[in-house]
Motif scaffolding. Structure first.
Motif, PDB file in Angstrom:
ATOM      1  N   LYS A 338       0.754  -0.945   0.062  1.00  0.00           N
ATOM      2  CA  LYS A 338      -0.055   0.085   0.047  1.00  0.00           C
ATOM      3  C   LYS A 338       0.931   1.223  -0.027  1.00  0.00           C
ATOM      4  O   LYS A 338       0.502   2.254  -0.610  1.00  0.00           O
ATOM      5  CB  LYS A 338      -0.837   0.147   1.199  1.00  0.00           C
ATOM      6  CG  LYS A 338      -1.968  -1.287   1.121  1.00  0.00           C
ATOM      7  CD  LYS A 338      -3.063  -0.902   2.320  1.00  0.00           C
ATOM      8  CE  LYS A 338      -4.005  -1.914   2.295  1.00  0.00           C
ATOM      9  NZ  LYS A 338      -5.000  -2.197   3.470  1.00  0.00           N
ATOM     10  N   ASP A 341       1.750   1.647  -3.519  1.00  0.00           N
ATOM     11  CA  ASP A 341       0.722   2.138  -4.463  1.00  0.00           C
ATOM     12  C   ASP A 341       0.713   3.543  -4.173  1.00  0.00           C
ATOM     13  O   ASP A 341       0.393   4.185  -5.136  1.00  0.00           O
ATOM     14  CB  ASP A 341      -0.212   1.323  -3.902  1.00  0.00           C
ATOM     15  CG  ASP A 341      -0.763  -0.142  -4.719  1.00  0.00           C
ATOM     16  OD1 ASP A 341       0.485  -0.596  -5.167  1.00  0.00           O
ATOM     17  OD2 ASP A 341      -1.089  -0.945  -3.883  1.00  0.00           O
ATOM     18  N   ARG A 342       0.788   4.209  -3.004  1.00  0.00           N
ATOM     19  CA  ARG A 342       0.457   5.478  -2.747  1.00  0.00           C
ATOM     20  C   ARG A 342       1.660   6.139  -3.364  1.00  0.00           C
ATOM     21  O   ARG A 342       1.227   7.446  -3.747  1.00  0.00           O
ATOM     22  CB  ARG A 342       0.119   5.696  -1.248  1.00  0.00           C
ATOM     23  CG  ARG A 342       0.149   7.369  -0.970  1.00  0.00           C
ATOM     24  CD  ARG A 342      -0.927   7.843  -1.428  1.00  0.00           C
ATOM     25  NE  ARG A 342      -0.908   9.220  -1.101  1.00  0.00           N
ATOM     26  CZ  ARG A 342      -1.552  10.380  -1.672  1.00  0.00           C
ATOM     27  NH1 ARG A 342      -2.262  10.007  -2.761  1.00  0.00           N
ATOM     28  NH2 ARG A 342      -1.461  11.778  -1.256  1.00  0.00           N
ATOM     29  N   GLU A 345       1.087   6.584  -6.962  1.00  0.00           N
ATOM     30  CA  GLU A 345       0.151   7.762  -6.964  1.00  0.00           C
ATOM     31  C   GLU A 345       0.199   9.180  -6.904  1.00  0.00           C
ATOM     32  O   GLU A 345       0.261   9.980  -7.626  1.00  0.00           O
ATOM     33  CB  GLU A 345      -1.106   7.332  -6.178  1.00  0.00           C
ATOM     34  CG  GLU A 345      -2.560   8.239  -6.373  1.00  0.00           C
ATOM     35  CD  GLU A 345      -3.475   8.185  -5.276  1.00  0.00           C
ATOM     36  OE1 GLU A 345      -4.610   7.724  -5.773  1.00  0.00           O
ATOM     37  OE2 GLU A 345      -3.280   8.029  -4.239  1.00  0.00           O
ATOM     38  N   LYS A 362      -6.010  12.920  -0.550  1.00  0.00           N
ATOM     39  CA  LYS A 362      -5.780  11.504  -0.180  1.00  0.00           C
ATOM     40  C   LYS A 362      -4.587  11.645   0.661  1.00  0.00           C
ATOM     41  O   LYS A 362      -3.655  12.329   0.796  1.00  0.00           O
ATOM     42  CB  LYS A 362      -5.677  10.459  -1.277  1.00  0.00           C
ATOM     43  CG  LYS A 362      -6.895  10.493  -2.187  1.00  0.00           C
ATOM     44  CD  LYS A 362      -6.535   9.383  -3.432  1.00  0.00           C
ATOM     45  CE  LYS A 362      -7.862   9.311  -4.090  1.00  0.00           C
ATOM     46  NZ  LYS A 362      -7.566   8.420  -5.277  1.00  0.00           N
ATOM     47  N   LEU A 364      -1.577   8.403   2.935  1.00  0.00           N
ATOM     48  CA  LEU A 364      -1.337   6.833   3.169  1.00  0.00           C
ATOM     49  C   LEU A 364      -2.371   6.549   4.283  1.00  0.00           C
ATOM     50  O   LEU A 364      -2.730   5.344   4.234  1.00  0.00           O
ATOM     51  CB  LEU A 364       0.195   6.651   3.450  1.00  0.00           C
ATOM     52  CG  LEU A 364       0.664   5.608   3.624  1.00  0.00           C
ATOM     53  CD1 LEU A 364       0.293   4.597   2.336  1.00  0.00           C
ATOM     54  CD2 LEU A 364       2.160   5.595   3.956  1.00  0.00           C
ATOM     55  N   ASP A 367      -6.754   6.428   3.704  1.00  0.00           N
ATOM     56  CA  ASP A 367      -7.065   5.892   2.424  1.00  0.00           C
ATOM     57  C   ASP A 367      -6.360   4.762   1.933  1.00  0.00           C
ATOM     58  O   ASP A 367      -6.923   3.954   1.282  1.00  0.00           O
ATOM     59  CB  ASP A 367      -6.713   7.064   1.450  1.00  0.00           C
ATOM     60  CG  ASP A 367      -7.548   8.351   1.593  1.00  0.00           C
ATOM     61  OD1 ASP A 367      -8.673   8.219   1.616  1.00  0.00           O
ATOM     62  OD2 ASP A 367      -7.040   9.214   1.906  1.00  0.00           O
ATOM     63  N   TYR A 368      -5.223   4.388   2.443  1.00  0.00           N
ATOM     64  CA  TYR A 368      -4.642   3.146   2.066  1.00  0.00           C
ATOM     65  C   TYR A 368      -4.327   2.220   3.498  1.00  0.00           C
ATOM     66  O   TYR A 368      -4.576   0.908   3.157  1.00  0.00           O
ATOM     67  CB  TYR A 368      -3.240   3.542   1.780  1.00  0.00           C
ATOM     68  CG  TYR A 368      -3.374   4.099   0.169  1.00  0.00           C
ATOM     69  CD1 TYR A 368      -3.121   3.151  -1.089  1.00  0.00           C
ATOM     70  CD2 TYR A 368      -3.490   5.136  -0.311  1.00  0.00           C
ATOM     71  CE1 TYR A 368      -3.240   3.578  -2.289  1.00  0.00           C
ATOM     72  CE2 TYR A 368      -3.702   5.817  -1.433  1.00  0.00           C
ATOM     73  CZ  TYR A 368      -3.365   4.942  -2.496  1.00  0.00           C
ATOM     74  OH  TYR A 368      -3.317   5.391  -3.830  1.00  0.00           O
TER      75      TYR A 368
END
Length: 443
Positions: A338, A341-342, A345, A362, A364, A367-368
């Motif tokens: 995650k 992924d963040r 992004e 958003k 981490l 949201d993640y």
């Protein structure tokens, strides 16, 4: 090869390495979004860690069978690609097996590469069976779905196809050498592809040349595609395992990093006569106070962000996590995935906005990664100990916990009660300081 073939080869080579360079630049940019941390001390110990863990695979062989198979794939894939140097020279110059002048040593190299290629195919087949037929728990865990699950299989298919192309190329080449085809010099030893060569008996020389050339082109193009696929794959650890183990935390496991500003406050509490200006760390005039802990990837340090990109998604950390074993939501592997992924992004946000990050609403945290996951951690360091490339999920968990406590006062009720007791009573328990030593009278 004709001049047109040479030109086409150079163009494909330039495109492959050029796109790879773009992705490497983006990778370095994203990692540098993290806060600075000094990991350049004790170079001797760091070099030793890199040699033993990244190169020597010392943590992989704790599970001997899989460790040995992984070493075969790792060593085989790296060494076989040494032949890439010869392919590049041949492709540019229009030569064929240009390094054959090495004679017996060249035959030894090609023979060794073939044995390793066969070992890679066998090892990858076993990995595929464990993942898709036996379905080991850590490979079918709830956090390994969608792209991460598919990516693992794509890599296995990729490696298998590349090894088969390598052996097919050699088998056709060996056949053409045996029949005395023009341009195919007598060179190399083919202990594995030699068993494939009889398949070409009865074929015309032109057909076999076509097969050899097709395998040659697909092999080099496949390697370039694989190289550029790494950025989007968990197999980025092939490159990052080395710096990741070098820059890993050398402090004893369980020793957490204290914030200077907090340490200064504690010193003042312990010694009311202390000079507050001497205890406090220096700060620039008008500087905005530093955020406590981390709520987004930019609040983490650059080593933690490199950890996220290095994660192999093997699941050994989650397999060792007592919180996960007992059914809690926490998965250390998922923490790293995650975070990556963040970070990706955020990187795309920067690309879209011409080098500047524009707040996307958003973070981490929440949201993640949820507070539930963070507070499930027992801080046992099992995940850190289990990781084959020295990734530290716990450091990210602790930094995000610090943000929850110090920035949002969002600690669990039990923890808030304990901290209140420590503040008021000097102990985690709810009784006065006058009663702290009563236990000794009962002994």
């Amino acid at each position: 090869m004709s001049y047109l073939d040479n030109i086409l080869f150079v163009l494909i080579l330039a495109a492959g390495f050029g796109y790879f360079a773009i992705n490497v630049k983006k990778l370095i940019r994203n990692i540098k979004l993290g806060r600075n941390v000094d990991r350049f001390d004790n170079p001797g110990e760091r070099w030793n860690n890199m040699a033993m863990i990244a190169l020597g695979q010392s943590k992989m062989v704790r599970k001997p069978v899989m460790g040995i198979l992984h070493i075969i794939v790792y060593v085989g894939f790296i060494l076989i690609n040494i032949e890439l140097l010869e392919i590049i020279v041949d492709g540019i110059a229009g030569t064929h097996r240009v390094f054959s002048f090495m004679g017996g040593f060249y035959s030894f190299l090609i023979g060794t590469f073939e044995l390793l290629a066969f070992g890679v195919i066998v090892s990858v087949a076993i990995f595929w069976i464990r993942r898709n037929i036996i379905k080991l728990k850590r490979f079918i865990h709830s956090d390994l779905k969608g792209w991460p699950k598919s990516d693992a299989n794509y890599i296995l298919y990729f490696e298998t196809v590349l090894m088969i192309l390598f052996l097919t190329m050699n088998a056709a080449d060996g056949h053409l050498q045996a029949v005395g085809a023009h341009h195919y010099v007598q060179a190399g030893s083919f202990p594995i592809s030699g068993f494939i060569s009889p398949l070409f008996d009865g074929m015309s020389e032109g057909t076999v040349i076509l097969i050899e050339r097709a395998a040659w082109w697909m092999h080099i193009v496949g390697i370039l595609v694989f190289m550029n696929y790494l950025y989007y794959s968990k197999h980025l650890h092939i490159l990052l395992a080395f710096p990741n183990t070098y820059f890993a935390n050398l402090k004893p496991k369980g020793k957490f990093v204290n914030l200077e500003s907090v340490t200064a406050e504690v010193k003042l509490m312990m010694d009311p006569n202390a000079d507050p200006f001497a205890a406090a760390p220096p700060a620039e005039e008008g500087a905005v106070p530093e955020k406590f802990g981390a709520s987004d990837v930019q609040d983490l340090n650059w080593v933690q962000l490199m950890n996220a990109y290095t994660c192999t998604e093997c699941g050994r950390c989650t397999e060792s996590c007592p919180a996960n074993i007992t059914g809690k939501k926490l998965s250390p592997r998922n923490i790293m995935m995650k975070t990556r992924d963040r970070l990706e992004e955020v990187g795309k946000n920067i690309d879209k906005n011409k080098g500047t990050f524009v707040d996307d609403g958003k973070s981490l945290l929440n949201d993640y990664i949820t507070p539930e996951e963070l507070w499930a951690c027992t801080t046992c360091n099992g995940c850190v100990e289990a990781c084959p490339v020295n990734i530290d999920p716990l450091s990210i968990i602790m930094d995000m916990r610090r943000y929850l406590v110090m920035e949002q006062s969002a600690a669990p009720v039990e923890l808030n009660g304990m901290m209140t007791n420590i503040e008021n009573n000097g102990a985690p328990w709810q009784y006065s300081q006058m009663d702290r030593l009563n236990w000794k009278d009962e002994a």
